[in-house]
Design a protein around this motif. Structure first.
Motif, mmCIF file in Angstrom:
data_model
loop_
_atom_site.group_PDB
_atom_site.id
_atom_site.type_symbol
_atom_site.label_atom_id
_atom_site.label_comp_id
_atom_site.label_asym_id
_atom_site.label_seq_id
_atom_site.Cartn_x
_atom_site.Cartn_y
_atom_site.Cartn_z
ATOM 1 N N THR A 69 0.962 -0.762 0.278
ATOM 2 C CA THR A 69 -0.001 -0.614 -0.179
ATOM 3 C C THR A 69 0.972 1.326 0.104
ATOM 4 O OG1 THR A 69 -1.916 -1.652 1.024
ATOM 5 C CG2 THR A 69 -1.966 0.788 1.199
ATOM 6 N N PRO A 136 -5.447 -5.862 -4.217
ATOM 7 C CA PRO A 136 -5.389 -4.013 -4.431
ATOM 8 C C PRO A 136 -5.346 -3.756 -3.118
ATOM 9 C CG PRO A 136 -8.275 -6.544 -3.291
ATOM 10 C CD PRO A 136 -6.823 -6.886 -4.078
ATOM 11 N N VAL A 137 -5.519 -2.421 -3.138
ATOM 12 C CA VAL A 137 -4.991 -1.746 -2.043
ATOM 13 C C VAL A 137 -5.622 -1.141 -1.901
ATOM 14 C CG1 VAL A 137 -2.590 -2.639 -2.553
ATOM 15 C CG2 VAL A 137 -3.309 -0.939 -3.559
ATOM 16 N N THR A 138 -5.332 -0.046 -0.702
ATOM 17 C CA THR A 138 -6.790 1.283 -0.880
ATOM 18 C C THR A 138 -5.948 2.054 -0.207
ATOM 19 O OG1 THR A 138 -8.424 -0.467 0.100
ATOM 20 C CG2 THR A 138 -8.835 1.883 0.627
ATOM 21 N N TYR A 140 -5.999 5.515 1.224
ATOM 22 C CA TYR A 140 -6.292 6.853 2.038
ATOM 23 C C TYR A 140 -5.464 8.509 2.046
ATOM 24 C CZ TYR A 140 -9.236 3.899 4.103
ATOM 25 O OH TYR A 140 -9.106 1.960 4.305
ATOM 26 N N VAL A 158 -12.087 7.000 -0.522
ATOM 27 C CA VAL A 158 -11.127 6.202 -0.347
ATOM 28 C C VAL A 158 -10.981 6.292 -1.976
ATOM 29 C CG1 VAL A 158 -11.466 4.236 2.096
ATOM 30 C CG2 VAL A 158 -12.727 4.186 -0.341
ATOM 31 N N LYS A 159 -10.114 5.217 -2.024
ATOM 32 C CA LYS A 159 -9.422 4.611 -4.260
ATOM 33 C C LYS A 159 -8.530 3.572 -3.566
ATOM 34 C CE LYS A 159 -8.558 7.642 -6.468
ATOM 35 N NZ LYS A 159 -9.044 8.008 -7.631
ATOM 36 N N VAL A 160 -9.492 2.812 -4.277
ATOM 37 C CA VAL A 160 -8.931 1.706 -4.522
ATOM 38 C C VAL A 160 -8.297 0.809 -5.753
ATOM 39 C CG1 VAL A 160 -10.076 -0.970 -4.393
ATOM 40 C CG2 VAL A 160 -11.378 0.053 -3.001
ATOM 41 N N VAL A 161 -7.431 0.663 -5.469
ATOM 42 C CA VAL A 161 -6.764 0.125 -6.891
ATOM 43 C C VAL A 161 -5.512 -0.895 -6.835
ATOM 44 C CG1 VAL A 161 -4.329 0.854 -7.454
ATOM 45 C CG2 VAL A 161 -4.968 2.933 -6.329
ATOM 46 N N GLU A 162 -5.833 -1.307 -8.028
ATOM 47 C CA GLU A 162 -6.144 -3.411 -8.196
ATOM 48 C C GLU A 162 -4.605 -2.874 -8.542
ATOM 49 O OE1 GLU A 162 -7.639 -7.418 -9.753
ATOM 50 O OE2 GLU A 162 -7.512 -5.143 -11.915
ATOM 51 N N GLU B 55 -8.446 -12.040 -0.978
ATOM 52 C CA GLU B 55 -7.889 -11.014 -1.392
ATOM 53 C C GLU B 55 -8.856 -9.816 -0.849
ATOM 54 O OE1 GLU B 55 -5.737 -11.321 -4.762
ATOM 55 O OE2 GLU B 55 -7.549 -10.234 -6.105
ATOM 56 N N GLN B 59 -8.620 -7.709 2.653
ATOM 57 C CA GLN B 59 -8.896 -5.850 1.639
ATOM 58 C C GLN B 59 -9.817 -5.496 2.641
ATOM 59 O OE1 GLN B 59 -6.154 -5.068 -0.015
ATOM 60 N NE2 GLN B 59 -6.994 -3.379 0.741
ATOM 61 N N SER B 63 -9.681 -2.077 4.808
ATOM 62 C CA SER B 63 -10.056 -0.966 4.465
ATOM 63 C C SER B 63 -11.620 -1.304 5.805
ATOM 64 C CB SER B 63 -11.340 -1.505 3.334
ATOM 65 O OG SER B 63 -10.145 -1.766 2.197
ATOM 66 N N LEU B 92 -17.970 5.471 2.766
ATOM 67 C CA LEU B 92 -16.672 5.312 2.826
ATOM 68 C C LEU B 92 -17.190 3.817 1.868
ATOM 69 C CD1 LEU B 92 -15.001 6.975 5.817
ATOM 70 C CD2 LEU B 92 -14.421 7.190 3.336
ATOM 71 N N ASN B 95 -18.868 3.233 -1.498
ATOM 72 C CA ASN B 95 -17.477 3.966 -2.631
ATOM 73 C C ASN B 95 -17.032 3.189 -3.041
ATOM 74 O OD1 ASN B 95 -15.964 5.432 -4.233
ATOM 75 N ND2 ASN B 95 -15.470 7.420 -2.639
ATOM 76 N N TYR B 96 -15.920 2.534 -1.783
ATOM 77 C CA TYR B 96 -15.069 1.188 -2.081
ATOM 78 C C TYR B 96 -15.779 0.051 -2.576
ATOM 79 C CZ TYR B 96 -12.533 -2.960 -0.365
ATOM 80 O OH TYR B 96 -11.871 -4.289 0.402
ATOM 81 N N GLN B 99 -16.305 1.052 -6.003
ATOM 82 C CA GLN B 99 -14.745 0.859 -6.603
ATOM 83 C C GLN B 99 -14.522 -0.721 -6.748
ATOM 84 O OE1 GLN B 99 -11.394 3.449 -5.213
ATOM 85 N NE2 GLN B 99 -13.097 4.618 -4.416
ATOM 86 N N MET B 100 -14.462 -1.498 -6.211
ATOM 87 C CA MET B 100 -13.834 -2.620 -6.221
ATOM 88 C C MET B 100 -15.459 -3.665 -6.895
ATOM 89 S SD MET B 100 -12.170 -4.064 -3.891
ATOM 90 C CE MET B 100 -12.489 -6.173 -3.033
ATOM 91 N N ILE B 103 -13.657 -2.589 -11.032
ATOM 92 C CA ILE B 103 -12.153 -3.488 -10.532
ATOM 93 C C ILE B 103 -13.068 -4.458 -11.146
ATOM 94 C CG2 ILE B 103 -10.240 -4.179 -9.651
ATOM 95 C CD1 ILE B 103 -10.338 -0.962 -8.585
ATOM 96 N N TYR B 104 -13.118 -5.224 -11.003
ATOM 97 C CA TYR B 104 -13.307 -7.026 -10.235
ATOM 98 C C TYR B 104 -14.384 -6.975 -12.142
ATOM 99 C CZ TYR B 104 -10.821 -8.146 -6.638
ATOM 100 O OH TYR B 104 -9.936 -8.204 -5.787
#
Lengths: 170, 153
Positions: A69, A136-138, A140, A158-162, B55, B59, B63, B92, B95-96, B99-100, B103-104
């Motif tokens: 992260t 994935p990483v989150t 802040y 939050v921003k999720v980045v794969e 994962e 995660q 989070s 929050l 939003n998480y 985004q997940m 992405i998936y």
């Protein structure tokens, strides 16, 4: 000329027929044996790549200076080129984990409701039997600020980045 | 032909030839079976999304803990109320989850994470979070309902 040992001759013929049948059986099996060994290597490579990302993500602070992260949070958001990787500290850590394995790293994240994919580390063009490991990483606002990165994350978001690790053997 | 019928020599040689031939056929069948077993086990190892499920849950747990802390801070810390913390935490998490999901979805997988329940302590921060996590790649479906997360752990 005599008519002795005719049974021996027949026995030889019978044994030869059996051997030919056996060889045919093994030869036909090779169609299955070949992808089996390839698949085994793919499984091993994928597991190695998954493990490398998992170790980077979960290792305690005493084992690694920065976890996955923090390494991603420190990114400068520029697109990598083969000559210039945008995440050099991450490249160093992955290089330690993956000996004799070639790899690229891409980062995928959602921006303005659309998925954006950026190259972060480029070491070459992946070959046919490449595997992809993801994690994935989150991020802040505090994580990005602390790591000195250029990600645009507001203080209440939050921003999720794969992290996509593409690995292959040459 | 009388010679062949009357000649009873070399029966041991004939018998050993037959035994060796049958053994070779058995070995070939064994090799073939082992190869097929290896093929299917390797294929199963590649196809089953074990790491994906791990994962996602790992995660999400991490989070959710961080989001709970962030929601408390953003709601005013010690001056926060349960309602404001819950509202910020829900935003929050939503939003998480969105985004997940995006992405998936690119991999042909669906991920859905929703809040089931949140338990507060006396200082208005979240102690325990109950989440519903579901994952589906068209072949494997995984649900954890609820996934109980202890924030202070």
């Amino acid at each position: 000329m005599n008519d002795k040992a005719q049974i021996h001759t027949l026995e030889g013929l019978f044994a030869a027929t059996l051997m030919v049948l056996t060889v045919m059986l093994i030869t036909r099996s090779s169609l299955i044996i070949t992808p089996q060994s390839e698949l085994s290597m793919d499984v091993q490579l994928k597991q190695t790549a998954e493990d490398a990302l998992a170790i980077l993500d979960m290792a305690p602070g005493t084992a690694l200076q920065f976890n996955l992260t923090e390494l991603v949070a420190g990114g400068n958001m520029t697109e990598a080129t083969p000559q210039d990787n945008s995440l050099k500290p991450l490249d160093t850590e992955i290089d330690t984990q993956l000996n004799d394995i070639m790899y690229n790293v891409d980062l995928a994240y959602v921006e303005n409701d659309t998925l954006t994919v950026k190259h972060a580390i480029i070491h070459g063009a992946p070959v046919e039997n490449s595997v992809v490991a993801t994690r994935p990483v989150t991020l802040y606002n505090s994580t990005v600020t602390q790591a000195g990165g250029a990600w645009n994350v507001s203080s209440n978001d939050v921003k999720v980045v794969e992290v996509r690790l593409i690995a292959w053997r040459v | 032909m009388a010679g062949i019928i009357d000649d009873t020599d070399g029966q041991w040689i004939a018998l050993s030839g037959l035994t060796i031939s049958i053994s070779l056929v058995l070995v070939a069948i064994l090799v073939n079976e082992a190869a097929i077993t290896g093929y299917y086990s390797s294929y199963a190892a590649l196809e089953f999304p074990k790491e994906k499920i791990r994962e996602i849950t790992a995660q999400t747990q991490e989070s959710a803990k961080n989001a709970a802390q962030l929601a408390w801070n953003y709601s005013g810390g010690l001056h926060a109320t349960n309602e404001s913390v819950l509202n910020n935490f829900t935003a929050l998490l939503s939003n998480y989850s969105a985004q997940m999901n995006t992405i998936y979805a690119v991999h042909g997988e669906t991920v859905n994470i929703t809040l089931s329940k949140a338990v507060f302590n006396s200082s208005h921060s979240i102690d325990i979070i109950w989440l519903n996590i579901s994952y589906d790649d068209g072949t494997t479906r995984y649900t954890s309902e609820p996934e109980i997360i202890e924030v202070k752990q």
